[in-house]
Motif scaffolding. Sequence first.
Motif, short mmCIF file in Angstrom:
data_model
loop_
_atom_site.label_atom_id
_atom_site.label_comp_id
_atom_site.label_asym_id
_atom_site.label_seq_id
_atom_site.Cartn_x
_atom_site.Cartn_y
_atom_site.Cartn_z
N VAL A 199 40.48 36.34 42.62
CA VAL A 199 39.46 36.74 41.64
C VAL A 199 40.16 37.32 40.41
O VAL A 199 40.69 38.43 40.46
CB VAL A 199 38.49 37.78 42.24
CG1 VAL A 199 37.43 38.17 41.21
CG2 VAL A 199 37.85 37.25 43.51
N ALA A 223 37.78 32.21 43.36
CA ALA A 223 36.49 32.42 44.01
C ALA A 223 35.42 32.86 43.03
O ALA A 223 34.24 32.82 43.34
CB ALA A 223 36.64 33.47 45.11
N GLY A 224 35.81 33.27 41.86
CA GLY A 224 34.89 33.75 40.83
C GLY A 224 35.65 34.66 39.89
O GLY A 224 36.86 34.86 40.04
N PHE A 276 31.55 37.48 40.02
CA PHE A 276 31.90 37.74 41.41
C PHE A 276 31.27 39.04 41.92
O PHE A 276 30.82 39.10 43.06
CB PHE A 276 33.43 37.79 41.56
CG PHE A 276 33.89 37.94 42.97
CD1 PHE A 276 33.94 36.85 43.81
CD2 PHE A 276 34.29 39.17 43.46
CE1 PHE A 276 34.36 36.98 45.13
CE2 PHE A 276 34.72 39.32 44.77
CZ PHE A 276 34.76 38.21 45.59
N SER A 321 27.64 38.40 42.80
CA SER A 321 27.50 37.61 44.02
C SER A 321 27.89 38.43 45.25
O SER A 321 27.28 38.29 46.31
CB SER A 321 28.30 36.32 43.94
OG SER A 321 29.69 36.58 43.94
#
Length: 152
Positions: free
Chosen positions: A83, A103-104, A121, A124
């Motif tokens: 990340v 992942a974000g 991220f 989420s």
Amino acid sequence: MSTAIYRQKFATIIAEDTPAIEQLIAWLQCRDYYCRRIDASDIMSQPSLYHSSLILTDISPSNADNLNILQYISCFSPQAALVPLCVGGNTPAMRRAREIGVAGFLYINHANGMIDFHRGFAKSMDLQEQYRHQFSGGRLPQPSQTFSMSSC
């Protein structure tokens, strides 16, 4: 050896020590992560990378070399969610990070230099926690405008 250590979530933060990074560490610790901050220059001598489930690094223009670190980590720690921290926009660094397979993104608010927990991220991750609480019979956490240690 105690099995408790195997249940612990490990996060490695590769960034300079700033108020935003301190804020990020507090936020992760509230989510049961054991956090370790390291300097990019120490990356090759860090066995903790291989045990991390979450690896965060700053890819702002002043830390553009950290994209190479993301590439390295993606090869040697495929279990870790990568990340990057960034200001936002569709920058070349963000495009390259997407190619690496992050992942974000965690966004840094340009106005105050702090993490924006209502985007990317962070948002989420909070939604996942809300669903986990909902299905386990717990109360849903109330959304807040800012993160503080009292939010834990």
